[in-house]
Design a protein around this motif. Sequence first.
Motif, mmCIF file in Angstrom:
data_model
loop_
_atom_site.group_PDB
_atom_site.id
_atom_site.type_symbol
_atom_site.label_atom_id
_atom_site.label_comp_id
_atom_site.label_asym_id
_atom_site.label_seq_id
_atom_site.Cartn_x
_atom_site.Cartn_y
_atom_site.Cartn_z
ATOM 1 N N ARG A 113 0.854 -1.188 0.000
ATOM 2 C CA ARG A 113 0.000 0.000 0.000
ATOM 3 C C ARG A 113 0.893 1.243 0.000
ATOM 4 N NH1 ARG A 113 -2.847 -3.548 -0.634
ATOM 5 N NH2 ARG A 113 -5.008 -3.962 -0.033
ATOM 6 N N GLU A 114 0.431 2.259 -0.661
ATOM 7 C CA GLU A 114 1.124 3.554 -0.709
ATOM 8 C C GLU A 114 1.394 4.066 0.710
ATOM 9 O OE1 GLU A 114 1.763 4.946 -3.771
ATOM 10 O OE2 GLU A 114 2.892 6.577 -2.801
ATOM 11 N N GLY A 115 2.651 4.343 1.005
ATOM 12 C CA GLY A 115 2.985 4.929 2.300
ATOM 13 C C GLY A 115 3.147 3.930 3.430
ATOM 14 N N LEU A 116 3.017 2.635 3.119
ATOM 15 C CA LEU A 116 3.152 1.612 4.158
ATOM 16 C C LEU A 116 4.259 0.624 3.800
ATOM 17 C CD1 LEU A 116 -0.522 0.403 4.874
ATOM 18 C CD2 LEU A 116 0.880 1.888 6.315
ATOM 19 N N THR A 117 5.021 0.211 4.779
ATOM 20 C CA THR A 117 5.925 -0.930 4.606
ATOM 21 C C THR A 117 5.219 -2.138 5.211
ATOM 22 O OG1 THR A 117 7.808 0.535 4.914
ATOM 23 C CG2 THR A 117 8.231 -1.828 5.082
ATOM 24 N N VAL A 118 4.930 -3.128 4.383
ATOM 25 C CA VAL A 118 4.178 -4.291 4.872
ATOM 26 C C VAL A 118 5.069 -5.542 4.814
ATOM 27 C CG1 VAL A 118 2.113 -5.703 4.597
ATOM 28 C CG2 VAL A 118 2.029 -3.267 4.012
ATOM 29 N N ASP A 119 5.287 -6.147 5.972
ATOM 30 C CA ASP A 119 6.070 -7.378 6.039
ATOM 31 C C ASP A 119 5.188 -8.523 6.534
ATOM 32 O OD1 ASP A 119 8.659 -6.434 5.247
ATOM 33 O OD2 ASP A 119 8.742 -5.363 7.162
ATOM 34 N N THR A 120 5.688 -9.741 6.329
ATOM 35 C CA THR A 120 4.975 -10.910 6.841
ATOM 36 C C THR A 120 5.866 -11.642 7.842
ATOM 37 O OG1 THR A 120 5.776 -12.331 5.051
ATOM 38 C CG2 THR A 120 3.668 -11.220 4.705
#
Lengths: 295, 295
Positions: free
Chosen positions: A36-43
């Motif tokens: 998502r724009e503006g988010l760092t997404v990790d699992t």
Amino acid sequence: MDKINSVTIVGGTHGNEYSGIYLLRKWQKSSAAIQREGLTVDTLFANTSAFENNKRYLDCDLNRQFTHERLNDRTLSNYEESRAKVINAQIGPKGAAKSDFIIDLHNTTSNMGPSLILLQSDAFNVKMAAYVKQHMPEAVIIMEDQIPMDEQPYLCSITKQGVIVEVGPQPQSVIRQDVLEWMETLTTHILDYLELYNADKLPALPASVEVYEYTETLTLPMDEHGERIGMVHRNVQDQDFKALNPGDPIIALFDGGEICWEGDYVAYPHFINEAAYYDNNLAMSLAKKRVLEVP
Amino acid sequence: MDKINSVTIVGGTHGNEYSGIYLLRKWQKSSAAIQREGLTVDTLFANTSAFENNKRYLDCDLNRQFTHERLNDRTLSNYEESRAKVINAQIGPKGAAKSDFIIDLHNTTSNMGPSLILLQSDAFNVKMAAYVKQHMPEAVIIMEDQIPMDEQPYLCSITKQGVIVEVGPQPQSVIRQDVLEWMETLTTHILDYLELYNADKLPALPASVEVYEYTETLTLPMDEHGERIGMVHRNVQDQDFKALNPGDPIIALFDGGEICWEGDYVAYPHFINEAAYYDNNLAMSLAKKRVLEVP
């Protein structure tokens, strides 16, 4: 509230709840769906050894290890107690976490559909609930805000904000397509919300949102030897979030009798006959229906 | 065929299939419901340690240990291999058993309802099927008679006649009242049949009975690393014993594709998405519908 910059999507906190584990695999191959724009997404795959052993946990429930007390107690050293400390070091530490938001993916054997469990009823969460219900009317919001988020034992309490996505019915160690899709859809809406919240671009939200506020847990009846003498009544089985009135039967005894709900309020059962709760001899959780004004 | 004098009702062959285990407890407290004129009826709790560990089995599937070859192989000595030898000594030995008839009680996570699995299509069994359907129309009869009873690996093949009662859907390690009652009712009808058969007092039976004859088993698709790449398709999930036509989708791939049924016959899936079959990467069993004349 500050912006959410980094999100951790956690799967496999319980090793036999497969939807989150399979979604993680999918997103690790192709992360477009969760970026998502503006988010760092990790699992993060939380309980790898429990999954390899096809069990909820090896030594104790990982999702009850995240109090400050337990995280800081060096004498707690079994597999899940250790795993909790490692996860806390990786995305925490609790109270001052590197990650801003955890989405912890769970399955239940109960007929709860796509449920979102919130641990505090602040404006950020209430708006999230309203946004999710607006885009996924079949979703159910559970509020468990009896104690402050920081005192909760759940993995998602490492971060200042965090939620549990709880989807069923799905037997342990099984993948159902409908349940997988519900989980993916619900997670997607939460990520959308975070992006829009950050950008201050949330759509007009409904004035109020209905949530189920946890009240208490009912146990299965036992005899004097500690042996179970009853089971969830057929009238309640699969009826998660349906009204239970005082006097309604809740437990069928093996000898033919029954036990009725003796509370003084209309209760909304959930986690009805959840397999994992037999360890603690629990029959179901109860909630009250509550309407929250959206700020 | 000779009269049936002694019957053994077996529960807990798989330690996390609770209905049979709880019914055994009930009948051990009060055996009136399973006693029949002219029959000696005993109960046997097969895999006690698996139940204590809340697992299907500790080392290997107990219900695949009852071939002559495995029973006679002294090098096979793990828990279930040992348990099989003990059970065979207790109510067998296979081929010359002390017990005349085994009813082995099982649960499935699949939506199979009350199913009766028969391992041979002789007059005695076909009449039993007809009697059961006459008294319990919702029951389903599965015929697995591809190999002689004596060559089957199942526990109930110890005796010359024996059946598997298979009831679902029920998650592993859960008791559902509806499933428990189906199992009790189906078992009761089988016992009634045995009593009437012995006394030569069977009622007039229908001229024919419909059964599902097992044909083959479908596996879940894997990639070259042995990792699963698909799941049971939502159109098939929960549709046990519903017609599957050539060309119908059966598997949903995680990448969005699907696999269709390419057989040349109308198949009737069952054991669809059974949790325990993931060990062997199985998606479902298939059957053909067959009408048997009742002798």
